[in-house]
Write a protein that holds these residues in place. Structure first.
Motif, short mmCIF file in Angstrom:
data_model
loop_
_atom_site.label_atom_id
_atom_site.label_comp_id
_atom_site.label_asym_id
_atom_site.label_seq_id
_atom_site.Cartn_x
_atom_site.Cartn_y
_atom_site.Cartn_z
N GLU A 1 0.82 -1.20 0.00
CA GLU A 1 0.00 0.00 0.00
C GLU A 1 0.86 1.26 0.00
O GLU A 1 0.57 2.24 -0.69
CB GLU A 1 -0.92 0.00 1.22
N GLU A 2 1.97 1.23 0.79
CA GLU A 2 2.86 2.38 0.85
C GLU A 2 3.52 2.64 -0.51
O GLU A 2 3.62 3.77 -0.96
CB GLU A 2 3.93 2.17 1.91
N GLU A 3 3.97 1.53 -1.16
CA GLU A 3 4.59 1.65 -2.48
C GLU A 3 3.58 2.18 -3.49
O GLU A 3 3.87 3.04 -4.30
CB GLU A 3 5.15 0.30 -2.93
N SER A 4 2.36 1.64 -3.41
CA SER A 4 1.31 2.09 -4.31
C SER A 4 1.00 3.56 -4.08
O SER A 4 0.81 4.33 -5.00
CB SER A 4 0.05 1.25 -4.10
N SER A 5 1.00 3.96 -2.82
CA SER A 5 0.74 5.35 -2.48
C SER A 5 1.84 6.25 -3.03
O SER A 5 1.56 7.32 -3.55
CB SER A 5 0.65 5.50 -0.96
N LEU A 6 3.11 5.81 -2.93
CA LEU A 6 4.22 6.58 -3.46
C LEU A 6 4.12 6.72 -4.98
O LEU A 6 4.31 7.80 -5.53
CB LEU A 6 5.55 5.94 -3.07
N VAL A 7 3.81 5.60 -5.64
CA VAL A 7 3.66 5.63 -7.11
C VAL A 7 2.55 6.59 -7.51
O VAL A 7 2.69 7.37 -8.46
CB VAL A 7 3.38 4.21 -7.64
N THR A 8 1.45 6.53 -6.77
CA THR A 8 0.31 7.42 -7.07
C THR A 8 0.70 8.88 -6.88
O THR A 8 0.37 9.74 -7.70
CB THR A 8 -0.88 7.09 -6.16
N ARG A 9 1.45 9.15 -5.79
CA ARG A 9 1.88 10.52 -5.53
C ARG A 9 2.82 11.03 -6.62
O ARG A 9 2.70 12.18 -7.07
CB ARG A 9 2.58 10.59 -4.17
N VAL A 10 3.76 10.16 -7.03
CA VAL A 10 4.68 10.55 -8.10
C VAL A 10 3.92 10.81 -9.39
O VAL A 10 4.17 11.80 -10.11
CB VAL A 10 5.76 9.47 -8.32
N TRP A 11 2.96 9.95 -9.70
CA TRP A 11 2.16 10.09 -10.91
C TRP A 11 1.37 11.39 -10.89
O TRP A 11 1.35 12.15 -11.87
CB TRP A 11 1.24 8.89 -11.08
N ASN A 12 0.73 11.69 -9.77
CA ASN A 12 -0.09 12.90 -9.66
C ASN A 12 0.78 14.15 -9.74
O ASN A 12 0.42 15.13 -10.40
CB ASN A 12 -0.88 12.89 -8.34
N GLU A 13 1.92 14.11 -9.05
CA GLU A 13 2.82 15.27 -9.09
C GLU A 13 3.41 15.45 -10.48
O GLU A 13 3.58 16.59 -10.96
CB GLU A 13 3.94 15.10 -8.06
N SER A 14 3.73 14.33 -11.15
CA SER A 14 4.27 14.41 -12.50
C SER A 14 3.26 15.04 -13.46
O SER A 14 3.64 15.84 -14.34
CB SER A 14 4.66 13.02 -13.02
N LYS A 15 1.99 14.72 -13.30
CA LYS A 15 0.96 15.32 -14.15
C LYS A 15 0.90 16.83 -13.93
O LYS A 15 0.84 17.60 -14.90
CB LYS A 15 -0.40 14.69 -13.88
N LEU A 16 0.91 17.25 -12.67
CA LEU A 16 0.89 18.69 -12.37
C LEU A 16 2.14 19.38 -12.91
O LEU A 16 2.07 20.51 -13.41
CB LEU A 16 0.79 18.90 -10.86
N MET A 17 3.29 18.69 -12.79
CA MET A 17 4.55 19.25 -13.27
C MET A 17 4.53 19.41 -14.79
O MET A 17 4.89 20.47 -15.32
CB MET A 17 5.71 18.34 -12.87
N TRP A 18 4.09 18.36 -15.50
CA TRP A 18 4.11 18.40 -16.96
C TRP A 18 3.09 19.36 -17.54
O TRP A 18 3.25 19.84 -18.68
CB TRP A 18 3.92 17.00 -17.54
N ILE A 19 2.02 19.66 -16.80
CA ILE A 19 1.06 20.67 -17.26
C ILE A 19 1.76 22.00 -17.47
O ILE A 19 1.46 22.75 -18.40
CB ILE A 19 -0.11 20.82 -16.25
N VAL A 20 2.72 22.29 -16.60
CA VAL A 20 3.52 23.51 -16.73
C VAL A 20 4.75 23.27 -17.61
O VAL A 20 5.04 24.04 -18.53
CB VAL A 20 3.95 24.05 -15.36
N ALA A 21 5.49 22.19 -17.32
CA ALA A 21 6.78 21.96 -17.98
C ALA A 21 6.63 21.68 -19.47
O ALA A 21 7.44 22.17 -20.27
CB ALA A 21 7.50 20.79 -17.31
N GLY A 22 5.63 20.90 -19.86
CA GLY A 22 5.47 20.53 -21.28
C GLY A 22 5.34 21.74 -22.19
O GLY A 22 6.17 21.96 -23.08
N PRO A 23 4.28 22.57 -21.99
CA PRO A 23 4.17 23.76 -22.82
C PRO A 23 5.33 24.73 -22.64
O PRO A 23 5.75 25.40 -23.59
CB PRO A 23 2.86 24.40 -22.33
#
Length: 486
Positions: free
Chosen positions: A17-39
């Motif tokens: 569960e902890e690993e899954s939680s970490l993966v989910t957090r990385v995924w969510n943060e990566s999406k927020l990051m790429w919304i800015v970083a990509g464009p």
């Protein structure tokens, strides 16, 4: 036995569960990051591409014109760019934290205050553009190259003012994660630039004049589109029209802008000094051409890093404005790791390409050989630049510009440049020695920023951000008009 098995299964489930939680957090943060970083990456690629496209066409006019263009854009334009981009980054801090704290009403006022400060600064820079020739001769540059550079610098004045609109509107929109429109306009402008550059320099053979007219038009197409997007109803929460409040309480904005300007200028001028030192060495024309090509390639990769720098700045500022120190720290880790991974891939690629890169910009075999000789240093520059600008973005998001300015002075100008001059002139390593010394300065600066970021009390940074927001922007509940407290 059964009890022990149940305990093991329970521990295994909790770990999962902890690993899954970490993966989910990385995924969510990566999406927020790429919304800015990509464009942001695409936009910076396109903006930087305008100069590279111009340089590629100018390179086919003649080696003297290429050297002059490289001097103007690597020295003068980078100098002005550094000042204006640095001072505009104060807007990135203010708008990012205000948006995170939902203080939308002040963002348009911050934008207008930034316009006032940056326009005043640009006017002060104009003498440099009018007297480029004498300045370059005074610095020891070749007289024939300086003469052509003088013409190019006069044509560059509209680009100086284009930077103001470009930097401020981009930072205003990035803070709200509305930078897709910027990328769209950048794609249009670069397509226009390629066509006009070919038409004016190859087809009609207008030379330097044609290349500069195309560059100016390409810059302003993007800026006009961004200004229309902001002022004509697409930012209803953050833009409520022009206001006389923009002229009030300018001094706090000036102070933050100055510290921001010093911080980024010291970074962006670093390569400029490298070019100036090269101009005084043997075979200056070939050395400048080779080095300018390497710096352009380095600049392409820097556009990726600057995209992540924007993402780090926006994410840190937004989370500090919201009051979440843990989210701010996590966003730093995700952004730095992503940028470093890309830098490592590019490091390997450019170690293998060597002189093949040069033929994109020139047909001279001597220049290509010189580029191949510098390619290992270029590869290491790409690797370091994948981390250092992102950490600078963290500093901008948190508002540490003045602290990082002192770090830059020590690492770049007390360590890097003197060490580079020693290797280049005393040990006769020429441009390679200068570059090695400056890379060493960048390495030290990166290590210092890592330590500074790691040891920061982020809960305290949340409080500082909240004090800044409360001090600079409040809304009167009776008439809902904005007032600013000093």
């Amino acid at each position: 036995m059964e009890g022990e098995q149940e305990k093991r299964l329970l521990i295994k489930d909790q770990t999962s569960e902890e690993e899954s939680s970490l993966v989910t957090r990385v995924w969510n943060e990566s999406k927020l990051m790429w919304i800015v970083a990509g464009p942001a990456i695409f936009t910076r690629f396109s903006s930087f591409g305008l100069n590279v496209i111009s340089q590629a066409f100018v390179g086919h006019i003649g080696p003297r014109e290429l050297a002059a263009f490289a001097l103007v854009f690597t020295v003068l334009i980078r100098f002005a760019n550094g000042i204006l981009l640095g001072m505009a980054s104060a807007l990135e801090t203010l708008c990012g934290q205000a948006f995170g704290a939902k203080e939308y009403s002040m963002m348009g006022v911050y934008l207008q205050r930034s316009w006032i400060v940056l326009c005043s600064t640009a006017i002060c820079l104009l003498p440099l553009f009018f007297f480029t020739g004498p300045i370059l001769r005074l610095l020891g540059q070749d007289g024939n190259i300086a003469q052509v550079a003088e013409i190019i610098s006069i044509w560059s004045i509209p680009i100086l003012f284009a930077f103001i609109a470009s930097f401020t509107t981009q930072m205003f929109l990035q803070a709200q994660s509305k930078n897709v429109i910027i990328a769209f306009l950048a794609a249009i402008s670069i397509a226009i630039h390629v066509f006009l550059s070919w038409l004016f320099t190859i087809q009609f053979k207008f030379g330097i004049t044609g290349a500069m007219i195309s560059t100016i038009l390409a810059y302003w197409v993007t800026n006009i589109g961004q200004l229309i997007f902001i002022t004509c109803g697409w930012c209803p929460d953050t833009w409520s029209g022009f206001s006389f409040l923009a002229f009030k309480d300018l001094w706090p904005v000036v102070k933050l802008s100055l510290s921001s300007g010093v911080m980024l200028c010291l970074e962006l001028w670093y390569n400029t000094i490298l070019v100036l030192l090269t101009g005084n060495m043997e075979n200056a024309e070939i050395q400048i051409d080779a080095l300018s090509i390497c710096i352009n390639v380095n600049g392409w990769e820097m556009m990726i890093s600057l995209g992540f720098m924007a993402a780090a700045s926006v994410r840190v500022a937004n989370e500090l404005g919201k009051g979440s120190s843990k989210a701010a720290k996590f966003s730093i880790l995700v952004t730095v790791f992503t940028s470093f991974s890309i830098g490592l891939i590019l490091f390997i690629i450019f170690l293998l390409l060597r002189e093949k890169v040069a033929y994109v910009f020139t047909t001279s075999e001597d220049v290509a050989v010189a580029v191949g000789d510098l390619s290992p240093l270029l590869a290491f520059s790409l690797l370091l630049n994948s981390v250092q600008p992102v950490l600078s973005g963290v500093a901008i998001g948190a508002g540490w510009q003045s602290t990082v300015a002192y770090v830059n002075i020590g690492c770049y100008y007390i360590i890097g440049i003197p060490f580079g001059i020693l290797l280049g002139n005393v040990f006769h390593l020429q441009v390679k020695g200068v570059w090695i010394g400056m890379l060493f300065g960048t390495l030290i600066q990166t290590i210092v920023l890592i330590i500074l970021t790691y040891r920061t009390n982020w809960d305290e940074q949340v409080m500082i951000a909240r004090i800044r927001i409360n001090r600079w922007s409040k809304v009167d509940p009776d008439n809902e008009t904005i007032r600013s407290d000093n």
